[in-house]
Design a protein around this motif. Structure first.
Motif, PDB file in Angstrom:
ATOM      1  N   VAL A  58      30.716  18.376  10.928  1.00 16.29           N
ATOM      2  CA  VAL A  58      29.821  19.442  11.400  1.00 16.29           C
ATOM      3  C   VAL A  58      30.510  20.299  12.457  1.00 16.29           C
ATOM      4  N   LYS A  59      31.227  19.647  13.363  1.00 13.08           N
ATOM      5  CA  LYS A  59      31.915  20.384  14.426  1.00 13.08           C
ATOM      6  C   LYS A  59      33.014  21.268  13.845  1.00 13.08           C
ATOM      7  N   ALA A  60      33.766  20.731  12.877  1.00 14.66           N
ATOM      8  CA  ALA A  60      34.818  21.521  12.238  1.00 14.66           C
ATOM      9  C   ALA A  60      34.222  22.681  11.449  1.00 14.66           C
ATOM     10  N   LEU A  61      33.105  22.418  10.757  1.00 16.10           N
ATOM     11  CA  LEU A  61      32.460  23.454   9.962  1.00 16.10           C
ATOM     12  C   LEU A  61      31.975  24.602  10.832  1.00 16.10           C
ATOM     13  N   SER A  62      31.419  24.284  11.997  1.00 17.12           N
ATOM     14  CA  SER A  62      30.953  25.357  12.889  1.00 17.12           C
ATOM     15  C   SER A  62      32.122  26.220  13.347  1.00 17.12           C
ATOM     16  N   ASN A  63      33.287  25.606  13.592  1.00 19.78           N
ATOM     17  CA  ASN A  63      34.484  26.380  13.956  1.00 19.78           C
ATOM     18  C   ASN A  63      34.898  27.317  12.829  1.00 19.78           C
ATOM     19  N   VAL A  64      34.885  26.794  11.606  1.00 22.72           N
ATOM     20  CA  VAL A  64      35.290  27.588  10.448  1.00 22.72           C
ATOM     21  C   VAL A  64      34.351  28.773  10.253  1.00 22.72           C
ATOM     22  N   ILE A  65      33.051  28.527  10.382  1.00 21.44           N
ATOM     23  CA  ILE A  65      32.072  29.605  10.217  1.00 21.44           C
ATOM     24  C   ILE A  65      32.276  30.686  11.270  1.00 21.44           C
ATOM     25  N   ILE A  66      32.519  30.266  12.500  1.00 22.09           N
ATOM     26  CA  ILE A  66      32.654  31.223  13.599  1.00 22.09           C
ATOM     27  C   ILE A  66      33.907  32.072  13.477  1.00 22.09           C
ATOM     28  N   TYR A  67      35.032  31.453  13.119  1.00 24.79           N
ATOM     29  CA  TYR A  67      36.303  32.162  13.193  1.00 24.79           C
ATOM     30  C   TYR A  67      36.915  32.563  11.855  1.00 24.79           C
ATOM     31  N   TYR A  68      36.370  32.046  10.754  1.00 25.50           N
ATOM     32  CA  TYR A  68      36.982  32.379   9.462  1.00 25.50           C
ATOM     33  C   TYR A  68      35.993  32.921   8.445  1.00 25.50           C
ATOM     34  N   ILE A  69      34.700  32.739   8.680  1.00 24.53           N
ATOM     35  CA  ILE A  69      33.695  33.292   7.769  1.00 24.53           C
ATOM     36  C   ILE A  69      32.745  34.139   8.609  1.00 24.53           C
ATOM     37  N   VAL A  70      33.287  35.151   9.225  1.00 30.20           N
ATOM     38  CA  VAL A  70      32.505  36.000  10.121  1.00 30.20           C
ATOM     39  C   VAL A  70      31.995  37.210   9.351  1.00 30.20           C
ATOM     40  N   PRO A  71      30.672  37.409   9.278  1.00 28.96           N
ATOM     41  CA  PRO A  71      30.132  38.535   8.538  1.00 28.96           C
ATOM     42  C   PRO A  71      30.516  39.894   9.116  1.00 28.96           C
ATOM     43  N   SER A  72      30.580  39.989  10.446  1.00 29.80           N
ATOM     44  CA  SER A  72      30.984  41.239  11.082  1.00 29.80           C
ATOM     45  C   SER A  72      31.358  40.956  12.528  1.00 29.80           C
ATOM     46  N   PRO A  73      32.170  41.808  13.131  1.00 32.11           N
ATOM     47  CA  PRO A  73      32.563  41.575  14.522  1.00 32.11           C
ATOM     48  C   PRO A  73      31.373  41.554  15.479  1.00 32.11           C
ATOM     49  N   GLU A  74      30.284  42.204  15.094  1.00 33.52           N
ATOM     50  CA  GLU A  74      29.111  42.254  15.970  1.00 33.52           C
ATOM     51  C   GLU A  74      28.163  41.080  15.762  1.00 33.52           C
ATOM     52  N   ALA A  75      28.472  40.191  14.836  1.00 31.59           N
ATOM     53  CA  ALA A  75      27.557  39.093  14.515  1.00 31.59           C
ATOM     54  C   ALA A  75      27.387  38.159  15.709  1.00 31.59           C
ATOM     55  N   ASN A  76      26.168  37.707  15.914  1.00 32.84           N
ATOM     56  CA  ASN A  76      25.873  36.753  16.988  1.00 32.84           C
ATOM     57  C   ASN A  76      26.067  35.346  16.446  1.00 32.84           C
ATOM     58  N   LEU A  77      27.218  34.763  16.768  1.00 29.45           N
ATOM     59  CA  LEU A  77      27.556  33.447  16.238  1.00 29.45           C
ATOM     60  C   LEU A  77      27.307  32.327  17.240  1.00 29.45           C
ATOM     61  N   PRO A 113      24.446  30.931  18.088  1.00 27.65           N
ATOM     62  CA  PRO A 113      23.566  29.882  17.534  1.00 27.65           C
ATOM     63  C   PRO A 113      24.302  28.903  16.625  1.00 27.65           C
ATOM     64  N   VAL A 114      25.273  29.404  15.846  1.00 27.43           N
ATOM     65  CA  VAL A 114      26.057  28.524  14.966  1.00 27.43           C
ATOM     66  C   VAL A 114      26.824  27.511  15.804  1.00 27.43           C
ATOM     67  N   PHE A 115      27.465  28.007  16.857  1.00 26.62           N
ATOM     68  CA  PHE A 115      28.219  27.129  17.754  1.00 26.62           C
ATOM     69  C   PHE A 115      27.296  26.101  18.403  1.00 26.62           C
ATOM     70  N   ASN A 116      26.173  26.573  18.929  1.00 24.31           N
ATOM     71  CA  ASN A 116      25.245  25.681  19.625  1.00 24.31           C
ATOM     72  C   ASN A 116      24.688  24.595  18.712  1.00 24.31           C
TER      73      ASN A 116
END
Length: 213
Positions: free
Chosen positions: A61-80, A82-85
């Motif tokens: 889960v911790k690794a997946l949250s990193n991947v979502i935040i830094y490699y599957i980013v919908p847009s630079p303005e996305a509020n990520l 909550p994903v991290f938290n």
């Protein structure tokens, strides 16, 4: 937790790799524990396999949250944030439940009411420390410390090399969490040892899992 998002992408690449390595080691321990259970029919091995399955899930889960935040980013303005938290939140719940279970087995607590009470307390503690890194690591260290202390008493009673090794492994794991706690304190007091504390903590944590395997 928002501060953590300010780390450079390279940090999260390394962090993700370390989480995945830890997850794979935990899965190997799950496999061997379950095989031992099938061979001996000793339920302790079954419970260990469940505990390390939770640990493997926590690292995933911790690794997946990193991947979502830094490699599957919908847009630079996305509020990520909550994903991290939520990634950290799930990680804490799974780890707290897993090591509380290991502590219960080490202390040989079999009363179902006490077991249920302590598991509920562990779950509540993880939820209550959602936004408090320091509180989580203090509770985590207390659980690991209680486990390590009992393992040391077991070693003193039986004087076996296996007992000494098991105590050493959990002592190293406890030290790893103490380093992560020091990392949080380093941020607040601006000592400047953050990178050293982080990598030392990760090294001790992975070493403990490898030795346990």
């Amino acid at each position: 937790m928002a501060i953590a998002l300010q780390n450079p992408p390279l940090f999260y690449t390394i962090d993700t790799a370390l989480q995945l390595v830890s997850m794979l080691i935990a899965l190997l321990i799950v496999g061997f524990s379950y095989k031992a259970y099938k061979f001996t029919k000793d339920k302790r091995y079954y419970y260990y396999s469940v505990a390390f399955a939770l640990i493997a899930a926590a690292f995933f889960v911790k690794a997946l949250s990193n991947v979502i935040i830094y490699y599957i980013v919908p847009s630079p303005e996305a509020n990520l944030l909550p994903v991290f938290n939520w990634g950290i939140f799930a990680y804490r719940i799974l780890m707290m439940l897993a090591f509380t279970g290991i502590m219960l087995m080490t202390l040989k607590i079999t009363d179902r009411r006490v077991v249920l009470l302590l598991l509920v307390f562990a779950l509540f503690s993880a939820v209550a420390s959602k936004d408090h890194n320091t509180a989580f690591y203090i509770l985590y260290i207390i659980i690991l410390g209680a486990t390590s202390t009992q393992l040391y008493l077991n070693y003193k009673l039986k004087k076996s090399r296996l007992g000494l090794a098991t105590f050493g492994i959990f002592a190293i794991l406890t030290l790893a969490q103490a380093l992560f706690l020091a990392l949080i304190l380093d941020f607040y007091f601006e000592i400047g040892l953050g990178a050293l504390l982080y990598y030392a903590g990760q090294a001790f944590q992975i070493t403990s899992f490898l030795l346990l395997f």
